[in-house]
Design a protein around this motif. Structure first.
Motif, PDB file in Angstrom:
ATOM      1  N   ASP A  72       0.807  -0.890  -0.256  1.00  0.00           N
ATOM      2  CA  ASP A  72      -0.116   0.145  -0.160  1.00  0.00           C
ATOM      3  C   ASP A  72       0.563   1.646  -0.152  1.00  0.00           C
ATOM      4  O   ASP A  72       0.682   2.172  -0.965  1.00  0.00           O
ATOM      5  N   ASP A 138     -14.031 -12.248  -3.476  1.00  0.00           N
ATOM      6  CA  ASP A 138     -14.821 -11.362  -4.036  1.00  0.00           C
ATOM      7  C   ASP A 138     -12.848 -11.330  -4.352  1.00  0.00           C
ATOM      8  O   ASP A 138     -12.685  -9.946  -4.486  1.00  0.00           O
ATOM      9  N   ASP A 140     -10.219 -11.446  -3.235  1.00  0.00           N
ATOM     10  CA  ASP A 140      -8.972 -11.461  -2.098  1.00  0.00           C
ATOM     11  C   ASP A 140      -8.926 -12.990  -1.621  1.00  0.00           C
ATOM     12  O   ASP A 140      -9.856 -13.375  -1.551  1.00  0.00           O
ATOM     13  N   ASP A 173     -15.958  -3.484   5.876  1.00  0.00           N
ATOM     14  CA  ASP A 173     -16.473  -4.026   4.469  1.00  0.00           C
ATOM     15  C   ASP A 173     -15.462  -5.516   4.908  1.00  0.00           C
ATOM     16  O   ASP A 173     -15.537  -6.647   4.111  1.00  0.00           O
ATOM     17  N   GLU A 174     -13.818  -5.190   5.508  1.00  0.00           N
ATOM     18  CA  GLU A 174     -13.258  -6.276   5.034  1.00  0.00           C
ATOM     19  C   GLU A 174     -13.323  -7.425   6.822  1.00  0.00           C
ATOM     20  O   GLU A 174     -13.185  -8.156   6.087  1.00  0.00           O
ATOM     21  N   LYS A 188      -4.508  -9.370  -2.004  1.00  0.00           N
ATOM     22  CA  LYS A 188      -5.381  -8.501  -2.158  1.00  0.00           C
ATOM     23  C   LYS A 188      -5.927  -8.592  -4.134  1.00  0.00           C
ATOM     24  O   LYS A 188      -4.429  -8.072  -4.678  1.00  0.00           O
ATOM     25  N   ALA A 190      -6.598  -6.123  -6.440  1.00  0.00           N
ATOM     26  CA  ALA A 190      -6.486  -5.114  -6.727  1.00  0.00           C
ATOM     27  C   ALA A 190      -7.945  -3.613  -7.600  1.00  0.00           C
ATOM     28  O   ALA A 190      -8.888  -4.045  -7.908  1.00  0.00           O
ATOM     29  N   LYS A 191      -8.027  -2.927  -6.597  1.00  0.00           N
ATOM     30  CA  LYS A 191      -8.200  -1.558  -6.918  1.00  0.00           C
ATOM     31  C   LYS A 191      -7.822  -1.015  -8.806  1.00  0.00           C
ATOM     32  O   LYS A 191      -7.348  -1.027  -9.132  1.00  0.00           O
ATOM     33  N   PRO A 192      -9.159  -0.221  -8.420  1.00  0.00           N
ATOM     34  CA  PRO A 192      -8.934   0.353 -10.294  1.00  0.00           C
ATOM     35  C   PRO A 192      -7.070   1.227  -9.898  1.00  0.00           C
ATOM     36  O   PRO A 192      -6.903   2.010  -9.217  1.00  0.00           O
ATOM     37  N   GLU A 194      -4.403   0.945  -9.574  1.00  0.00           N
ATOM     38  CA  GLU A 194      -3.118  -0.523  -9.291  1.00  0.00           C
ATOM     39  C   GLU A 194      -2.817  -1.032  -9.678  1.00  0.00           C
ATOM     40  O   GLU A 194      -2.908  -1.963 -10.654  1.00  0.00           O
ATOM     41  N   HIS A 196      -1.005  -4.806 -10.879  1.00  0.00           N
ATOM     42  CA  HIS A 196      -1.161  -5.938 -10.488  1.00  0.00           C
ATOM     43  C   HIS A 196      -0.960  -7.646 -10.772  1.00  0.00           C
ATOM     44  O   HIS A 196      -0.355  -6.856 -11.823  1.00  0.00           O
ATOM     45  N   GLY A 204      -4.394  -9.353  -8.919  1.00  0.00           N
ATOM     46  CA  GLY A 204      -4.562  -8.254  -7.576  1.00  0.00           C
ATOM     47  C   GLY A 204      -2.850  -8.663  -7.116  1.00  0.00           C
ATOM     48  O   GLY A 204      -2.062  -8.581  -8.508  1.00  0.00           O
TER      49      GLY A 204
END
Length: 469
Positions: A72, A138, A140, A173-174, A188, A190-192, A194, A196, A204
């Motif tokens: 992160d 999802d 993860d 959420d987690e 993890k 991937a977020k938009p 990021e 991956h 991810g």
């Protein structure tokens, strides 16, 4: 016999490597999103010193230390600098190598990076899923911490206490995703935007803890001799490494866990860390402080003890190191008029010093007692130099032992070709003492030796003065 304090058992244990004459050692390295601070350097210096002592004892050390090059913090800093995560990593890996080279830290046998090990990481995570220790939600993947029966043993924590604390440090959420609040991420989603990689669970990136499990077992063995790092890594990082590794391999992960103490700063001895915003980078310190002095300062405190970073302590280190260097220079100076041959009494004394040094260092790498032996050797050397007749081989033996012992602390000694003012004053003080004791032969010899160096001694009613020709 060498003993090491094992964090897992909380006691000193006799050191027996798995393979005779070989030590497999893994040391957690930095997350490369900034310059390393003095606390990061303390760990690198402490375990480089341990490595050097193991090599002094005749072991071949396979020393692996990683760079965490994706997480992160890396993603956030790369975005702030408008560069890619790999570009950020390359920038600060280069800076790390420059700083550690200045501190005379030996390069690791290997510096693996998680982004270069993605297939191995994916395979490792899949193995944990197949064995029932991990599950996917999802995109993860989480590790079932409660399934590992010894979870919390390294850090001395209880599962129920961990559960209470865990729910306070993760998002709602987690918490909803996890089967148990104490479960931790292996992979993890991937977020938009990021960085991956493609995996069986979608796009991810690896979690922090899985990286070291994969790289240590891949490049060393399923069971390694020594795993080391800072005290702040005991939980959760090293605790999670044990759980992951032993669940995946079915074998004991590490035989000896070693953790170094913190660097503190200020009158309240506050721990230095980036999270507390009270850190000083090595990059900045080395602009003001001799790297040899900084290395000596950190290497001469036993690895488990905290170090207080202060100007006074740096000054003490500089003075102590200068005293050793001056003695080494004086040995080189007296070598010019030394008689041929050796001195059996000196040979015996040097053997005694080496044995004593080994005995105290064998007690959990007790560098503070080790450097005390070096100071005794320096005192002995200075007393020997006061003799009217000294022997060349004896002087060379003292020099060699000083070099060998100081090299374990990462300090390089080399004779200065030009005598400096501190050395002149030290020799004049010895001459004054010789005159007071009516040892005129030694007094005249020091005067004549200084004259050869272009230093003129003048005896005045106000005391001894000197001038350079």
């Amino acid at each position: 016999m060498l003993t090491i304090y094992n964090t897992l058992t909380r006691k000193k244990e006799a050191f027996h490597p798995i393979h005779e004459g070989v030590v497999n050692m893994y040391v957690c390295g930095p997350t490369v999103y900034n310059y390393i601070h003095i606390g990061n350097a303390r760990s690198a210096v402490a375990f480089d010193t341990v490595r050097r002592y193991l090599e002094f004892k005749g072991y071949k050390v396979n020393y692996v230390s990683n760079f965490t090059d994706v997480d992160d913090k890396m993603i956030k800093e790369a975005a702030a600098e408008k560069i890619t995560v790999p570009q950020l990593a390359d920038k600060f890996i280069k800076a790390f190598m420059e700083d550690t080279t200045a501190l005379n830290i030996e390069p690791a046998t290997m510096h693996p990076r998680p982004t270069h090990e993605i297939p191995a990481i994916i395979d490792f995570v899949q193995r944990l899923i197949d064995r029932g220790y991990a599950y996917e939600v999802d995109g993860d993947v989480y590790y079932r911490a409660r399934k590992f029966k010894d979870y919390g043993e390294l850090s001395g924590q209880f599962i129920d206490d961990l559960e209470t604390g865990a729910s306070q440090h993760v998002s709602a959420d987690e918490v909803d995703k996890k089967e148990d609040p104490i479960d931790f991420a292996l992979w993890k989603a991937a977020k938009p935007g990021e960085i991956h990689w493609q995996s069986p669970w979608g796009e991810g990136r690896p979690g922090w803890h899985i990286e070291c499990s994969v790289m240590s077992t891949k490049y060393l063995a399923d069971t390694i001799d020594i795993h080391a790092g800072g005290q702040d890594l005991e939980f959760p990082h090293h605790e999670n490494e044990i759980a992951q590794s032993e669940a995946a391999t079915g074998k004991k992960f590490v035989n000896y866990w070693m953790h170094n103490g913190f660097v503190t700063i200020g009158k309240d001895n506050e721990k230095m860390s980036k999270s507390l915003h009270n850190f000083i980078t090595v990059h900045e310190i080395l602009k003001k402080v001799d790297p040899q002095v900084l290395r000596f300062f950190m290497a001469t405190t036993q690895y488990r003890r905290p170090i207080q970073y202060s100007q006074d302590n740096l000054t003490d280190a500089q003075n102590n190191l200068s005293h050793i260097q001056n003695t080494y220079d004086n040995l080189a100076y007296r070598l010019q008029d030394a008689a041929e041959g050796t001195d059996p009494a000196v040979e015996k004394q040097l053997a005694d010093f080496k044995q004593k040094f080994t005995e105290v260092m064998d007690d959990d790498i007790n560098v503070q007692n080790g450097i005390a032996v070096v100071y005794e050797l320096v005192k002995y050397a200075n007393n020997y130099l006061d003799n009217e007749t000294v022997h060349a081989d004896a002087i060379k033996g003292i020099q060699q032992l000083l070099q060998t012992l100081l090299s374990i602390f990462g300090v390089k000694l080399s004779a200065h070709t030009q005598i400096d003012d501190d050395q002149i004053k030290e020799l004049i003080a010895k001459r004054d003492a010789a005159r007071a004791e009516k040892n005129f032969a030694l007094s005249d010899k020091i005067r004549d030796d200084l004259k050869k160096q272009g230093i003129i001694i003048e005896d005045t009613p106000q005391g001894t003065r000197y001038r350079k020709e």
